[in-house]
Design an enzyme around this catalytic site. Structure first.
Site, PDB file in Angstrom:
ATOM      1  N   HIS A   1       0.778  -1.328   0.110  1.00  0.00           N
ATOM      2  CA  HIS A   1       0.015  -0.085   0.062  1.00  0.00           C
ATOM      3  C   HIS A   1       0.901   1.101   0.071  1.00  0.00           C
ATOM      4  O   HIS A   1       1.991   1.335   0.832  1.00  0.00           O
ATOM      5  CB  HIS A   1      -0.984   0.052   1.236  1.00  0.00           C
ATOM      6  CG  HIS A   1      -0.382   0.127   2.691  1.00  0.00           C
ATOM      7  ND1 HIS A   1       0.012   1.095   3.197  1.00  0.00           N
ATOM      8  CD2 HIS A   1      -0.047  -1.114   3.320  1.00  0.00           C
ATOM      9  CE1 HIS A   1       0.459   0.805   4.361  1.00  0.00           C
ATOM     10  NE2 HIS A   1       0.527  -0.551   4.441  1.00  0.00           N
TER      11      HIS A   1
ATOM     12  N   ASP B   1       6.645   1.149   6.435  1.00  0.00           N
ATOM     13  CA  ASP B   1       5.178   0.815   6.535  1.00  0.00           C
ATOM     14  C   ASP B   1       4.358   2.050   5.546  1.00  0.00           C
ATOM     15  O   ASP B   1       3.841   2.768   6.036  1.00  0.00           O
ATOM     16  CB  ASP B   1       4.469   0.766   7.750  1.00  0.00           C
ATOM     17  CG  ASP B   1       3.176   0.381   7.716  1.00  0.00           C
ATOM     18  OD1 ASP B   1       2.619  -0.362   6.659  1.00  0.00           O
ATOM     19  OD2 ASP B   1       2.562   0.613   8.717  1.00  0.00           O
TER      20      ASP B   1
ATOM     21  N   GLU C   1      -4.907   1.469   2.631  1.00  0.00           N
ATOM     22  CA  GLU C   1      -5.004   0.063   3.653  1.00  0.00           C
ATOM     23  C   GLU C   1      -5.042   0.758   5.013  1.00  0.00           C
ATOM     24  O   GLU C   1      -5.897   0.101   5.739  1.00  0.00           O
ATOM     25  CB  GLU C   1      -3.539  -0.391   3.433  1.00  0.00           C
ATOM     26  CG  GLU C   1      -3.642  -1.844   4.259  1.00  0.00           C
ATOM     27  CD  GLU C   1      -3.026  -1.705   5.802  1.00  0.00           C
ATOM     28  OE1 GLU C   1      -3.275  -2.634   6.293  1.00  0.00           O
ATOM     29  OE2 GLU C   1      -2.545  -0.768   6.025  1.00  0.00           O
ATOM     30  N   GLU C   2      -4.638   1.740   5.199  1.00  0.00           N
ATOM     31  CA  GLU C   2      -4.331   2.543   6.773  1.00  0.00           C
ATOM     32  C   GLU C   2      -5.791   2.991   6.932  1.00  0.00           C
ATOM     33  O   GLU C   2      -6.102   3.092   8.382  1.00  0.00           O
ATOM     34  CB  GLU C   2      -3.549   3.384   6.818  1.00  0.00           C
ATOM     35  CG  GLU C   2      -2.015   2.913   6.538  1.00  0.00           C
ATOM     36  CD  GLU C   2      -1.355   1.943   7.823  1.00  0.00           C
ATOM     37  OE1 GLU C   2      -2.382   1.646   8.605  1.00  0.00           O
ATOM     38  OE2 GLU C   2      -0.389   1.519   7.527  1.00  0.00           O
TER      39      GLU C   2
ATOM     40  N   GLU D   1       4.231  -6.148   3.707  1.00  0.00           N
ATOM     41  CA  GLU D   1       3.800  -5.238   4.695  1.00  0.00           C
ATOM     42  C   GLU D   1       5.045  -4.873   5.466  1.00  0.00           C
ATOM     43  O   GLU D   1       6.137  -5.674   5.313  1.00  0.00           O
ATOM     44  CB  GLU D   1       2.698  -5.972   5.838  1.00  0.00           C
ATOM     45  CG  GLU D   1       1.277  -5.260   5.345  1.00  0.00           C
ATOM     46  CD  GLU D   1       1.065  -3.894   5.946  1.00  0.00           C
ATOM     47  OE1 GLU D   1       2.219  -3.131   6.097  1.00  0.00           O
ATOM     48  OE2 GLU D   1       0.045  -3.315   5.703  1.00  0.00           O
TER      49      GLU D   1
ATOM     50  N   HIS E   1       4.180   2.710  13.007  1.00  0.00           N
ATOM     51  CA  HIS E   1       3.129   3.922  13.088  1.00  0.00           C
ATOM     52  C   HIS E   1       3.314   5.325  13.724  1.00  0.00           C
ATOM     53  O   HIS E   1       2.747   5.516  14.634  1.00  0.00           O
ATOM     54  CB  HIS E   1       1.888   3.283  13.730  1.00  0.00           C
ATOM     55  CG  HIS E   1       0.986   2.523  12.494  1.00  0.00           C
ATOM     56  ND1 HIS E   1      -0.409   2.102  12.778  1.00  0.00           N
ATOM     57  CD2 HIS E   1       1.027   2.293  11.318  1.00  0.00           C
ATOM     58  CE1 HIS E   1      -0.558   1.320  11.756  1.00  0.00           C
ATOM     59  NE2 HIS E   1       0.128   1.408  10.973  1.00  0.00           N
TER      60      HIS E   1
END
Length: 883
Positions: A159, A171, A206-207, A233, A306
């Protein structure tokens, strides 16, 4: 080797190379990464290969030059445009490759898909609904140009977007760069032709809970041709790419062709259990395409997951190369004539029956049926060996083994209790994955040794051999029983038992020679009593037995323990204030630790009760020292930060402004920090207020359902003293009902909720109602309930809606009625101002009260905490509408 002639010191010295060497060698190979390729072509052969330098250049441009790519932001749209041009460049590269090799069967097709949709997304035992408007995907298909090739394809996915507080270098910009490099390498490889097509899906949302993959799976023309999926991922920035989810024997066999395998059935079963409260796009491909596949991710150093620190500078050299080399090998195999892709058309198997594991870069796989035969056979052979060896006191041996396990787990959890509730130092181990081992291993060893005291004493026979035999029977039985229940992780117990079986077979074969040596007048090997211990002929084991029995637990066990701690230590440190993080980590260390050093109880009995007591006191002293060390530790630092969530909310109904602060950990210091923050930024003399976190706390709905982990406070903010400058009226964030009608006879109301959100993203609406039908899901719960609907739109899209039929007037209990209204539908709504996220929008701060506060607050946090806090700073707008 006359083992009984040696005392404890000499024995431990001789065993030290195995005790230390096996774990260190295992860890070295487990986390070994390839040398990064700097150039895109091999300097020796001039053939193309994936270049880590190129991959990281893509990741750096996406994460730093463009920046935070949250769906709905301008940066997200910018990344979409830039990456579409990059994929078109690959399409042009494909055209030139065909011109260079006339007759080569190669065809590349590119799509930019854009569409809207909705889907139900259950997570964390919560029923959640997602809707999205005008989101996009970028798709590249490489085939040999024939319909046969295009009709059976393998999908590889990553993504482009990043989540709210993170620039997303690992990520997942790393993975999209890997995919593009793999596509280039395949296209530029002379003569390469895919028998089966490869579809590269660069999904764009995706998030926001997997909207991009849902859009592709349900609406793109190539989706029905997908037979298997490979998802890439990242939840960290270091270490090899872990295969943590595999859903068919064929795809596991395909993975065996990669150059550096790293994955086990243990990770697969842990993830499948749902204990990690995590998910990936792989879910959408399973659910909507009914395909099998592989899910792989970088998981080391997930402290950066994140967080603002997810930058290229924190990605370990070799990480991108490992993912790229393995992905390329997979795609070569799955697109070749040897591929299992056509046989996978039957769909997804939710319960694959294959044991697989990698160890020291070797990859093993076998079916559950084979596993059952092997494990049951070993158990039967172990019973036969027990009879042949004529080991006495086996019941006491089992008692000692079970006592050791219980003692280790209990002692570790007692220490966890003391650290959390007595010393008030929870999460003291947080800032290094190996720290829990330092804290809880001495506790587990102490517990094991204390549990052996009832089985040792003056005049009592040695328990060494009975314990050794009991360990064999116990592990082989659990392996067989677990595998009969289709628990693939039973492989670890089988391997541990196998080592004990071989060791005892050799020792049993040597026993007659030992007895003969004694009868001939030589000093006996197995009949040399220690001080305080009765000598029992044939009870002491050859030292070689330990060497053989140690090897597998110290390799397999340490491998499992290291991999588990790498994932669980950062994760459990952010499970929420009330989560039993201390006890989870203590149990992991003690259980896997007992397996890794399962020979400890037998060795403790080798030299009699005096040695047992000496080892016990040494372990207790060690435990006291490590507890003292962790008592003075601060669990957070600049590279292992506390995660802080901060929401500046403008209430459109009341005009009030509040600062909402929360954290997702139970470490000390948060309350003090919040009170200092209120004193510095809040209304003078008004302390912060604790807030109850439940489904009706709409202030945190932008993070729902993760918000249930949070421990929130609310701070009143003073009004901005700056003079108000009149500005032209702007469209407002509104929720209204259209197409509204009431059927009094049926007792229903049909309406469409229309949400206008100019400049607002990440919208969430929540309301209480008994929904009979709606456009989101054909199976709403048949009851009065709280509903949350989360929405994501492409940049510039500002309107969406949902139509529904509800019971009317609103039914429910008095408690439910308190949150509803019989006169209408009470809707709580909230969203993030697209220009008010810090530091994502730092360079374009609009001078609003929220951004001015964030700038000051961020600097204050840096100074006060020394950079040990990473704050997610979100400027939100919300309110409540009665429609």
């Amino acid at each position: 080797m006359g083992v009984s002639r040696w005392g404890p010191a000499r024995t431990i010295f001789v065993l030290a190379p195995v005790l230390l060497g096996a774990p260190l060698y295992t860890l070295y190979h487990q986390f070994l990464l390839p040398t990064p390729n700097i150039h895109p072509y091999d300097p020796t052969t001039s053939l193309p290969h994936p270049s880590e330098s190129t991959i990281l250049s893509y990741a750096k441009y996406l994460s730093e030059d463009i920046g935070y790519r949250t769906p709905g932001t301008r940066q997200h749209a910018q990344a979409d445009t830039w990456w579409y041009h990059k994929v078109q460049e690959v399409e042009e590269l494909c055209r030139r490759a065909i011109e260079k090799e006339p007759g080569r069967k190669l065809e590349c097709n590119v799509w930019r898909q854009q569409g809207s949709g909705s889907h139900r997304f259950d997570i964390m035992a919560t029923r959640l609904y997602k809707t999205y408007v005008d989101l996009s995907n970028i798709i590249l298909r490489i085939s040999d140009g024939t319909e046969r090739s295009k009709s059976d394809a393998v999908l590889v996915n990553a993504h482009l977007d990043s989540t709210l507080p993170s620039p997303g270098a690992a990520d997942d910009a790393l993975a999209v760069g890997v995919m593009l490099e793999c596509a280039r390498t395949l296209i530029e490889t002379p003569g390469w032709e895919p028998t089966y097509a490869i579809i590269f899906l660069f999904n764009n949302a995706e998030e926001s809970l997997q909207d991009g993959s849902h859009l592709y799976a349900t609406q793109h023309e190539t989706a029905p041709t997908v037979r298997a999926a490979v998802n890439l991922e990242a939840a960290g920035t270091t270490g090899p790419t872990l295969l943590f989810q595999a859903t068919s024997e064929q795809m596991i066999e395909a993975y065996s062709h990669v150059p550096r395998p790293y994955g086990t059935i243990f990770a697969n079963e842990i993830f499948s259990s749902g204990i990690l409260l995590s998910d990936t796009d792989f879910r959408q491909f399973e659910q909507y395409l009914n395909v099998t596949g592989l899910d792989m991710a970088v998981v080391g150093n997930s402290y950066m997951y994140h967080m603002r620190g997810d930058l290229v500078e924190n990605i370990q050299p070799g990480v991108a190369q490992h993912m790229a080399d393995n992905t390329l090998a997979l795609l070569r195999y799955l697109s070749s004539s040897d591929s299992p892709i056509p046989s996978l058309a039957k769909g997804f198997d939710a319960c694959p029956r294959t044991v697989f594991m990698s160890s020291l870069h070797w990859f093993f796989m076998y079916s559950f049926t084979t596993a059952k035969i092997m494990y049951v056979s070993l158990f039967i052979a172990s019973l036969a060996l027990w009879r042949i060896a004529r080991v006495q006191k086996i019941g006491a041996g089992f008692g000692a083994v079970l006592a050791a396990i219980a003692g280790a787990v209990l002692a570790a959890n007692v220490v966890a209790f003391l650290m959390k509730y007595v010393l008030k130092k929870p999460l003291s181990w947080f800032k290094a994955e190996y720290h829990p081992l330092l804290l809880y291993a001495p506790a587990a060893i102490s517990g094991m040794l204390i549990a052996q005291l009832p089985f040792s004493g003056p005049g009592k026979p040695s328990m060494e051999r009975p314990i050794f035999m009991a360990l064999l029977l116990f592990q082989s039985f659990l392996a067989a029983f677990g595998q009969i229940l289709n628990i693939g992780s039973s492989a670890a117990l089988f391997l541990g038992a196998l080592g004990f079986f071989v060791a005892l077979c050799i020792d049993t074969a040597l026993a007659p020679r030992m007895r003969l040596s004694s009868l001939n007048g030589d000093k006996p090997i197995a009949n040399h009593p220690r001080k305080g211990q009765a000598g029992t002929a044939g009870q002491e084991l050859s030292l070689w037995s330990y060497v053989i029995a140690m090897l597998i637990p110290l390799t397999v066990g340490v491998q499992l323990l290291a991999a588990t701690l790498v994932v669980f230590v950062p994760l459990t440190g952010r499970f929420g204030k009330d989560a039993p993080a201390e006890f989870i980590i203590a149990s992991i260390v003690s259980i896997l630790g007992v397996f890794s050093v399962s020979f400890t109880p037998a060795l403790a009995h080798r030299f009699g009760p005096r040695f047992l007591w000496q080892m016990l006191w040494l372990s207790i002293v060690s435990l006291g020292l490590v507890m003292a060390f962790f008592y003075v530790q601060d669990p957070f630092d600049r590279m292992h930060q506390r995660r802080l969530f901060v929401v500046h909310k403008d209430n459109m109904m009341t005009g009030d402004q509040h600062l909402h602060i929360a954290t997702a950990d139970g470490a000390p210091g948060f309350d003090t920090l919040v009170h200092a923050m209120a004193e510095r930024f809040g209304v003078e003399g008004v302390p912060p207020r604790r807030v109850i976190m439940d489904d009706h706390n709409g202030d945190w709905d932008i993070l729902y359902p993760f918000s249930t982990f949070l421990s929130p406070y609310k701070i009143d903010l003073p009004l901005d003293p700056a003079p108000v400058i009149p500005v032209p009226a702007e469209p407002r964030f509104t929720v209204i009902a259209t197409n509204d009608s009431v059927d009094d006879i049926a007792g229903t109301r049909r309406l469409t909720l229309k949400i206008d959100h100019p400049g607002i993203i990440w919208i969430v609406i929540a309301f209480d109602a008994h929904v009979l039908e709606w456009t989101l899901d054909n199976d709403p719960p048949d009851e009065f309930a709280r509903h949350h609907i989360k929405e994501a739109s492409f940049y510039g899209t500002e309107t969406w809606g949902v139509s529904m039929l509800i019971k009317y007037p609103t039914p429910g209990s008095p408690e439910q009625m308190a949150n509803a209204s019989p006169r209408g539908l009470k809707v709580n709504f909230i969203g993030i101002d697209e220009k008010r996220m810090w530091p994502a929008k730092k360079s374009e701060a609009d001078g609003s009260p929220a951004m001015k506060l964030f700038e000051e607050l961020d600097a204050w946090l840096e100074e006060r905490t020394g950079g040990s806090v990473d704050a997610t700073l979100l400027g939100c707008v919300g309110g409540e509408a009665l429609v």
